[in-house]
Motif scaffolding. Structure first.
Motif, mmCIF file in Angstrom:
data_model
loop_
_atom_site.group_PDB
_atom_site.id
_atom_site.type_symbol
_atom_site.label_atom_id
_atom_site.label_comp_id
_atom_site.label_asym_id
_atom_site.label_seq_id
_atom_site.Cartn_x
_atom_site.Cartn_y
_atom_site.Cartn_z
ATOM 1 N N ARG A 103 -5.987 6.689 117.043
ATOM 2 C CA ARG A 103 -5.122 6.352 115.781
ATOM 3 C C ARG A 103 -5.739 6.928 114.561
ATOM 4 O O ARG A 103 -4.989 7.248 113.796
ATOM 5 N N THR A 104 -7.029 6.667 114.564
ATOM 6 C CA THR A 104 -7.590 7.102 113.072
ATOM 7 C C THR A 104 -7.533 8.572 112.984
ATOM 8 O O THR A 104 -7.241 8.989 111.799
ATOM 9 N N MET A 105 -7.502 9.353 113.947
ATOM 10 C CA MET A 105 -7.402 10.656 113.826
ATOM 11 C C MET A 105 -5.859 10.949 113.139
ATOM 12 O O MET A 105 -5.745 11.628 112.210
ATOM 13 N N LYS A 106 -5.031 10.266 113.531
ATOM 14 C CA LYS A 106 -3.666 10.594 113.211
ATOM 15 C C LYS A 106 -3.476 10.104 111.700
ATOM 16 O O LYS A 106 -2.829 10.710 110.720
ATOM 17 N N LEU A 107 -4.023 8.795 111.399
ATOM 18 C CA LEU A 107 -3.920 8.357 110.083
ATOM 19 C C LEU A 107 -4.699 9.147 109.123
ATOM 20 O O LEU A 107 -4.423 9.305 107.732
ATOM 21 N N LEU A 108 -5.817 9.789 109.338
ATOM 22 C CA LEU A 108 -6.617 10.528 108.540
ATOM 23 C C LEU A 108 -5.966 11.720 108.122
ATOM 24 O O LEU A 108 -5.742 12.198 106.786
ATOM 25 N N ALA A 109 -4.963 12.429 108.902
ATOM 26 C CA ALA A 109 -4.079 13.344 108.801
ATOM 27 C C ALA A 109 -3.126 13.116 107.778
ATOM 28 O O ALA A 109 -2.636 14.009 106.941
ATOM 29 N N LEU A 110 -2.595 11.796 107.950
ATOM 30 C CA LEU A 110 -1.626 11.251 107.088
ATOM 31 C C LEU A 110 -2.126 11.015 105.468
ATOM 32 O O LEU A 110 -1.427 10.922 104.549
ATOM 33 N N TRP A 111 -3.438 10.272 105.539
ATOM 34 C CA TRP A 111 -3.986 9.972 104.089
ATOM 35 C C TRP A 111 -4.589 11.260 103.390
ATOM 36 O O TRP A 111 -4.366 11.175 102.272
ATOM 37 N N ALA A 112 -4.869 12.059 103.897
ATOM 38 C CA ALA A 112 -5.826 13.238 103.393
ATOM 39 C C ALA A 112 -4.862 13.884 102.194
ATOM 40 O O ALA A 112 -5.447 14.023 101.040
ATOM 41 N N PRO A 113 -3.709 14.137 102.565
ATOM 42 C CA PRO A 113 -2.742 14.936 101.206
ATOM 43 C C PRO A 113 -2.596 13.912 100.277
ATOM 44 O O PRO A 113 -2.451 14.525 99.202
ATOM 45 N N LYS A 114 -2.413 12.902 100.467
ATOM 46 C CA LYS A 114 -2.246 11.730 99.149
ATOM 47 C C LYS A 114 -3.663 11.753 98.578
ATOM 48 O O LYS A 114 -3.522 11.956 97.343
ATOM 49 N N ILE A 115 -4.839 11.829 99.141
ATOM 50 C CA ILE A 115 -5.880 11.626 98.595
ATOM 51 C C ILE A 115 -6.483 12.870 97.691
ATOM 52 O O ILE A 115 -6.828 12.655 96.698
ATOM 53 N N TRP A 116 -5.815 13.934 98.502
ATOM 54 C CA TRP A 116 -6.291 15.334 97.720
ATOM 55 C C TRP A 116 -5.460 15.408 96.518
ATOM 56 O O TRP A 116 -5.677 16.316 95.725
ATOM 57 N N GLN A 117 -4.328 14.553 96.188
ATOM 58 C CA GLN A 117 -3.522 14.802 94.880
ATOM 59 C C GLN A 117 -4.128 14.105 93.837
ATOM 60 O O GLN A 117 -3.781 14.157 92.698
ATOM 61 N N ILE A 118 -5.357 13.248 94.109
ATOM 62 C CA ILE A 118 -6.177 12.405 93.065
ATOM 63 C C ILE A 118 -6.574 13.337 92.353
ATOM 64 O O ILE A 118 -7.714 14.043 92.454
ATOM 65 N N GLN A 119 -6.455 13.380 90.687
ATOM 66 C CA GLN A 119 -6.982 14.116 89.951
ATOM 67 C C GLN A 119 -8.416 13.729 89.739
ATOM 68 O O GLN A 119 -8.950 12.740 89.730
ATOM 69 N N ASP A 120 -9.138 14.905 89.132
ATOM 70 C CA ASP A 120 -10.625 14.783 88.689
ATOM 71 C C ASP A 120 -11.677 14.371 89.896
ATOM 72 O O ASP A 120 -12.677 13.909 89.761
ATOM 73 N N TYR A 121 -11.377 14.355 91.121
ATOM 74 C CA TYR A 121 -12.089 14.131 92.323
ATOM 75 C C TYR A 121 -12.415 15.360 92.966
ATOM 76 O O TYR A 121 -11.827 16.284 92.985
#
Length: 403
Positions: A103-121
């Motif tokens: 489950r965690t592997m699937k969720l990380l794949a879904l979360w990553a694109p959103k987190i990568w959109q955060i500016q200044d990170y």
């Protein structure tokens, strides 16, 4: 930001604390990446139910196993009555579950694109946020199984600047449950020039997401309002650590208690200690050092002289205070406890912008002459022991209990 299987919330506030800590200590890309890989296989937090009424209306939540924090949350939760509350602590664990890994592997794949959109990170920041999402998911899953949200009217966290508590407070808000955070240590409005110092950049107020801030005194209330928190969200209820504590009498003759500062103001300790040593030499006093809980207890051994000793880390504050005549304190939160108990104290000031108590009236000194003057005028601090902090907190909590 809405993250799959979590909540629609302010995740940048939830991530902020852990990212700030990792930036301070120079987290590497490799270490951050390994942490993400590990979270796929290993669950980091396990819910420990310390007390649960059949139908809890108030929930107290922490995620720290330090003994004084556990006692802190137990003492304040017990004010509500055993049939009204649940007390939960998320403790660190190293458990592996196959279904969770998938489950965690699937969720990380879904979360990553959103987190990568955060500016200044930076890349390290993004990896830290991704790993923290895994923690949030583990926390949410366990809370969902352990509680029926419909029965709950109030959630109290120890420190909602902390990433886990910030998420928990936001989680309960999505269920239309009132939230509150307790005061954790000295909290200050942002100080210009100290933006990179956690103790002076207003972190607690900037990351505040709960409905209420339960503060110790008017000093904190003023700082919170300077930082922009509306007055109606601030409730002045007293120093939690003093609830239920009996009076303390300082009986140690010609002995000074020296309360050392913690990591973020440790530069205060050597000059304060040098002044105390000079005073003890000239006036025939002894002194006992009391370290911050996060120190080992030997950092200043090389500065001790024949008049000095170190308080054991296992000695509680009350027993320590009984062995001294008066205290010297710089930026420690113990100052407010000394005031509550009526223990005489002098407040060392660095004279810089890193003096937490620069706007607080007390017996201050920055040099030896000022120390002698403060000593000559030293009187027992105002004893507020008649203030019933327990009643103030209890009255606040019981507003959310249906009898």
């Amino acid at each position: 930001m809405k993250l799959h299987s979590l909540i629609d919330g302010d995740f940048q506030k939830a991530f902020d604390f852990i990212i700030t800590i990792q930036r301070k200590y120079g987290e590497t890309i490799l270490h951050a990446f390994v942490a993400v890989v590990k979270c796929i296989f290993v669950q980091s937090y396990k819910l420990k139910m310390l007390h649960k009424a059949e139908y809890p209306q108030i929930v107290f939540i922490d995620s720290n196993e330090r003994n004084d924090y556990v006692e802190f949350m137990a003492n304040i939760s017990r004010l509500c009555g055993a049939d009204t509350y649940a007390n939960i602590n998320f403790v660190h664990c190293q458990e592996i579950h196959l279904l969770r890994t998938i489950r965690t592997m699937k969720l990380l794949a879904l979360w990553a694109p959103k987190i990568w959109q955060i500016q200044d990170y930076s890349l390290v920041d993004r990896l830290a946020a991704l790993k923290k999402c895994s923690d949030f998911y583990d926390i949410k899953q366990q809370l969902d199984r352990a509680l029926t949200y419909d029965n709950i009217n109030l959630c109290v966290v120890r420190y909602d600047a902390c990433s886990d508590h910030n998420f928990i407070s936001q989680l309960f808000s999505t269920h239309n449950i009132t939230t509150a955070t307790l005061q954790h240590g000295i909290m200050l409005a942002p100080r210009k020039g100290l933006e990179d110092n956690l103790d002076f950049n207003g972190t607690e107020f900037r990351l505040f997401v709960s409905d209420y801030f339960l503060v110790w005194n008017d000093f904190t209330k003023r700082e919170a309002m300077k930082a922009g928190i509306p007055e109606e969200k601030i409730k002045t209820l007293g120093v939690v650590k003093c609830i239920g504590m009996p009076p303390i009498e300082a009986k140690g003759k010609r002995t000074i208690g020296v309360i050392l500062d913690g990591e973020f103001e440790k530069e205060n300790n050597p000059p304060m200690l040098r002044l105390v040593k000079d005073f003890c030499r000239d006036f025939g006093y002894k002194y006992i050092l009391r370290y911050h809980p996060n120190f080992n207890g030997s950092e200043y051994d090389s500065l001790l002289d024949i008049n000095g000793s170190v308080c054991s880390k296992s000695t509680n504050l009350a027993d320590y205070l009984r062995d001294i005549e008066f205290c010297v304190v710089a930026n420690s939160t113990v100052l407010f406890e000394l005031e509550y108990y009526g223990i005489p104290f002098m407040n060392y000031s660095s004279g810089s912008i890193k003096d937490k108590y620069k706007d607080y009236t007390s017996h201050k000194f920055s040099n030896y002459e000022e120390m002698k003057q403060s000593f000559n005028g030293l009187k027992t601090a105002h004893n507020s022991h008649n203030t019933d902090y327990a009643k103030l907190y209890k009255d606040f909590f019981l507003r959310w209990c249906r009898r």
